[in-house]
Design a protein around this motif. Structure first.
Motif, PDB file in Angstrom:
ATOM      1  N   VAL A  43       2.156  15.995  58.406  1.00  0.00           N
ATOM      2  CA  VAL A  43       1.975  16.151  59.854  1.00  0.00           C
ATOM      3  C   VAL A  43       3.126  15.480  60.603  1.00  0.00           C
ATOM      4  CG1 VAL A  43       0.477  15.656  61.817  1.00  0.00           C
ATOM      5  CG2 VAL A  43      -0.508  16.429  59.666  1.00  0.00           C
ATOM      6  N   ALA A  44       3.576  14.322  60.136  1.00  0.00           N
ATOM      7  CA  ALA A  44       4.723  13.662  60.764  1.00  0.00           C
ATOM      8  C   ALA A  44       5.962  14.553  60.688  1.00  0.00           C
ATOM      9  CB  ALA A  44       4.996  12.319  60.098  1.00  0.00           C
ATOM     10  N   ASP A  45       6.184  15.177  59.531  1.00  0.00           N
ATOM     11  CA  ASP A  45       7.325  16.090  59.381  1.00  0.00           C
ATOM     12  C   ASP A  45       7.226  17.248  60.369  1.00  0.00           C
ATOM     13  OD1 ASP A  45       8.314  14.541  57.302  1.00  0.00           O
ATOM     14  OD2 ASP A  45       7.552  15.879  55.724  1.00  0.00           O
ATOM     15  N   ARG A  46       6.039  17.839  60.445  1.00  0.00           N
ATOM     16  CA  ARG A  46       5.845  18.961  61.380  1.00  0.00           C
ATOM     17  C   ARG A  46       6.072  18.513  62.823  1.00  0.00           C
ATOM     18  NH1 ARG A  46       1.091  23.099  60.190  1.00  0.00           N
ATOM     19  NH2 ARG A  46       1.910  23.975  58.281  1.00  0.00           N
ATOM     20  N   LEU A  47       5.568  17.363  63.158  1.00  0.00           N
ATOM     21  CA  LEU A  47       5.710  16.847  64.515  1.00  0.00           C
ATOM     22  C   LEU A  47       7.181  16.632  64.862  1.00  0.00           C
ATOM     23  CD1 LEU A  47       4.206  15.841  67.027  1.00  0.00           C
ATOM     24  CD2 LEU A  47       4.022  13.617  65.910  1.00  0.00           C
ATOM     25  N   GLU A  48       7.936  16.106  63.922  1.00  0.00           N
ATOM     26  CA  GLU A  48       9.364  15.897  64.164  1.00  0.00           C
ATOM     27  C   GLU A  48      10.122  17.220  64.264  1.00  0.00           C
ATOM     28  OE1 GLU A  48      10.030  11.561  62.082  1.00  0.00           O
ATOM     29  OE2 GLU A  48      10.230  13.355  60.849  1.00  0.00           O
ATOM     30  N   ARG A  49       9.774  18.167  63.411  1.00  0.00           N
ATOM     31  CA  ARG A  49      10.467  19.465  63.403  1.00  0.00           C
ATOM     32  C   ARG A  49      10.200  20.270  64.662  1.00  0.00           C
ATOM     33  NH1 ARG A  49       8.844  20.349  58.126  1.00  0.00           N
ATOM     34  NH2 ARG A  49       7.172  21.662  58.869  1.00  0.00           N
ATOM     35  N   SER A  50       8.946  20.303  65.078  1.00  0.00           N
ATOM     36  CA  SER A  50       8.580  21.149  66.202  1.00  0.00           C
ATOM     37  C   SER A  50       7.342  20.568  66.894  1.00  0.00           C
ATOM     38  CB  SER A  50       8.311  22.566  65.701  1.00  0.00           C
ATOM     39  OG  SER A  50       8.157  23.422  66.797  1.00  0.00           O
ATOM     40  N   PRO A  51       7.552  19.661  67.824  1.00  0.00           N
ATOM     41  CA  PRO A  51       6.448  18.910  68.418  1.00  0.00           C
ATOM     42  C   PRO A  51       5.407  19.739  69.154  1.00  0.00           C
ATOM     43  CG  PRO A  51       8.565  18.144  69.292  1.00  0.00           C
ATOM     44  CD  PRO A  51       8.840  19.247  68.333  1.00  0.00           C
ATOM     45  N   THR A  52       5.741  20.942  69.575  1.00  0.00           N
ATOM     46  CA  THR A  52       4.764  21.731  70.332  1.00  0.00           C
ATOM     47  C   THR A  52       4.228  22.934  69.560  1.00  0.00           C
ATOM     48  OG1 THR A  52       6.516  23.031  71.382  1.00  0.00           O
ATOM     49  CG2 THR A  52       5.784  21.052  72.543  1.00  0.00           C
ATOM     50  N   ASP A  53       4.613  23.068  68.297  1.00  0.00           N
ATOM     51  CA  ASP A  53       4.117  24.177  67.484  1.00  0.00           C
ATOM     52  C   ASP A  53       2.621  24.067  67.253  1.00  0.00           C
ATOM     53  OD1 ASP A  53       5.919  26.104  66.898  1.00  0.00           O
ATOM     54  OD2 ASP A  53       6.317  25.461  64.859  1.00  0.00           O
ATOM     55  N   GLU A  54       2.012  25.196  66.925  1.00  0.00           N
ATOM     56  CA  GLU A  54       0.609  25.255  66.551  1.00  0.00           C
ATOM     57  C   GLU A  54       0.522  25.768  65.127  1.00  0.00           C
ATOM     58  OE1 GLU A  54      -1.564  27.642  69.310  1.00  0.00           O
ATOM     59  OE2 GLU A  54      -0.852  26.507  71.036  1.00  0.00           O
ATOM     60  N   PHE A  55      -0.562  25.432  64.443  1.00  0.00           N
ATOM     61  CA  PHE A  55      -0.776  25.999  63.117  1.00  0.00           C
ATOM     62  C   PHE A  55      -2.251  26.288  62.934  1.00  0.00           C
ATOM     63  CE2 PHE A  55      -1.261  21.488  62.394  1.00  0.00           C
ATOM     64  CZ  PHE A  55      -2.286  21.380  61.474  1.00  0.00           C
ATOM     65  N   ALA A  56      -2.508  27.268  62.105  1.00  0.00           N
ATOM     66  CA  ALA A  56      -3.889  27.682  61.858  1.00  0.00           C
ATOM     67  C   ALA A  56      -4.575  26.683  60.938  1.00  0.00           C
ATOM     68  CB  ALA A  56      -3.904  29.071  61.237  1.00  0.00           C
ATOM     69  N   PRO A  57      -5.839  26.378  61.193  1.00  0.00           N
ATOM     70  CA  PRO A  57      -6.573  25.491  60.290  1.00  0.00           C
ATOM     71  C   PRO A  57      -6.546  26.033  58.864  1.00  0.00           C
ATOM     72  CG  PRO A  57      -7.844  25.916  62.277  1.00  0.00           C
ATOM     73  CD  PRO A  57      -6.643  26.835  62.312  1.00  0.00           C
ATOM     74  N   GLY A  58      -6.432  25.138  57.904  1.00  0.00           N
ATOM     75  CA  GLY A  58      -6.411  25.541  56.517  1.00  0.00           C
ATOM     76  C   GLY A  58      -5.037  25.847  55.973  1.00  0.00           C
ATOM     77  N   THR A  59      -4.014  25.842  56.812  1.00  0.00           N
ATOM     78  CA  THR A  59      -2.664  26.167  56.340  1.00  0.00           C
ATOM     79  C   THR A  59      -1.861  24.933  55.958  1.00  0.00           C
ATOM     80  OG1 THR A  59      -1.707  26.134  58.551  1.00  0.00           O
ATOM     81  CG2 THR A  59      -2.561  28.255  57.747  1.00  0.00           C
ATOM     82  N   LEU A  60      -2.341  23.763  56.265  1.00  0.00           N
ATOM     83  CA  LEU A  60      -1.592  22.540  56.027  1.00  0.00           C
ATOM     84  C   LEU A  60      -1.208  22.380  54.556  1.00  0.00           C
ATOM     85  CD1 LEU A  60      -0.479  20.027  57.411  1.00  0.00           C
ATOM     86  CD2 LEU A  60      -2.625  18.894  56.917  1.00  0.00           C
ATOM     87  N   ALA A  61      -2.163  22.416  53.656  1.00  0.00           N
ATOM     88  CA  ALA A  61      -1.883  22.205  52.243  1.00  0.00           C
ATOM     89  C   ALA A  61      -1.069  23.362  51.655  1.00  0.00           C
ATOM     90  CB  ALA A  61      -3.181  22.030  51.461  1.00  0.00           C
ATOM     91  N   ALA A  62      -1.397  24.564  52.015  1.00  0.00           N
ATOM     92  CA  ALA A  62      -0.727  25.721  51.428  1.00  0.00           C
ATOM     93  C   ALA A  62       0.749  25.773  51.800  1.00  0.00           C
ATOM     94  CB  ALA A  62      -1.418  27.006  51.879  1.00  0.00           C
ATOM     95  N   ASN A  63       1.067  25.398  53.024  1.00  0.00           N
ATOM     96  CA  ASN A  63       2.448  25.543  53.487  1.00  0.00           C
ATOM     97  C   ASN A  63       3.305  24.298  53.302  1.00  0.00           C
ATOM     98  OD1 ASN A  63       1.882  28.120  54.297  1.00  0.00           O
ATOM     99  ND2 ASN A  63       1.477  27.567  56.404  1.00  0.00           N
ATOM    100  N   ASP A  64       2.701  23.137  53.209  1.00  0.00           N
ATOM    101  CA  ASP A  64       3.488  21.911  53.249  1.00  0.00           C
ATOM    102  C   ASP A  64       3.332  21.003  52.037  1.00  0.00           C
ATOM    103  OD1 ASP A  64       4.726  22.172  55.888  1.00  0.00           O
ATOM    104  OD2 ASP A  64       2.669  22.086  56.614  1.00  0.00           O
ATOM    105  N   GLY A  65       2.537  21.385  51.071  1.00  0.00           N
ATOM    106  CA  GLY A  65       2.404  20.562  49.879  1.00  0.00           C
ATOM    107  C   GLY A  65       1.553  19.332  50.074  1.00  0.00           C
ATOM    108  N   ALA A  66       0.583  19.348  50.972  1.00  0.00           N
ATOM    109  CA  ALA A  66      -0.269  18.180  51.214  1.00  0.00           C
ATOM    110  C   ALA A  66      -1.406  18.095  50.205  1.00  0.00           C
ATOM    111  CB  ALA A  66      -0.828  18.240  52.631  1.00  0.00           C
ATOM    112  N   ASN A  67      -1.329  18.835  49.135  1.00  0.00           N
ATOM    113  CA  ASN A  67      -2.412  18.860  48.166  1.00  0.00           C
ATOM    114  C   ASN A  67      -2.305  17.758  47.132  1.00  0.00           C
ATOM    115  OD1 ASN A  67      -0.265  19.711  46.714  1.00  0.00           O
ATOM    116  ND2 ASN A  67      -1.113  21.686  46.120  1.00  0.00           N
ATOM    117  N   GLY A  68      -1.504  16.738  47.421  1.00  0.00           N
ATOM    118  CA  GLY A  68      -1.363  15.628  46.503  1.00  0.00           C
ATOM    119  C   GLY A  68      -0.091  15.705  45.686  1.00  0.00           C
ATOM    120  N   ALA A  69       0.537  16.844  45.635  1.00  0.00           N
ATOM    121  CA  ALA A  69       1.802  16.966  44.922  1.00  0.00           C
ATOM    122  C   ALA A  69       2.930  16.564  45.847  1.00  0.00           C
ATOM    123  CB  ALA A  69       2.002  18.411  44.471  1.00  0.00           C
ATOM    124  N   GLY A  70       3.873  15.889  45.318  1.00  0.00           N
ATOM    125  CA  GLY A  70       4.999  15.616  46.175  1.00  0.00           C
ATOM    126  C   GLY A  70       5.365  14.226  46.151  1.00  0.00           C
TER     127      GLY A  70
END
Length: 70
Positions: A43-70
């Motif tokens: 979320v910090a990365d997204r906020l820095e990249r594009s502070p006013t962007d929106e994203f659909a619920p459920g897309t966080l892990a699929a698009n950004d690797g928040a599933n524990g990998a990384g």
């Protein structure tokens, strides 16, 4: 002077560090704390990249690797 988004991103990164420290001190909850930390960093990365962007619920892990990998 930092923007509100920059301050928020730093707070999220500080929280991620806190989660990792808690996990390092308590092995049974380490996987969950690492997952939480990664989510906050994503979320910090997204906020820095594009502070006013929106994203659909459920897309966080699929698009950004928040599933524990990384």
């Amino acid at each position: 002077m930092p923007t509100n988004a920059e301050i928020a991103a730093q707070l999220l990164r500080d929280a991620a560090d806190f989660f990792r420290q808690v996990g390092d001190q308590n092995a049974p909850i380490k996987p969950q704390m690492d997952h939480n930390a990664r989510a906050f960093e994503v979320v910090a990365d997204r906020l820095e990249r594009s502070p006013t962007d929106e994203f659909a619920p459920g897309t966080l892990a699929a698009n950004d690797g928040a599933n524990g990998a990384g």
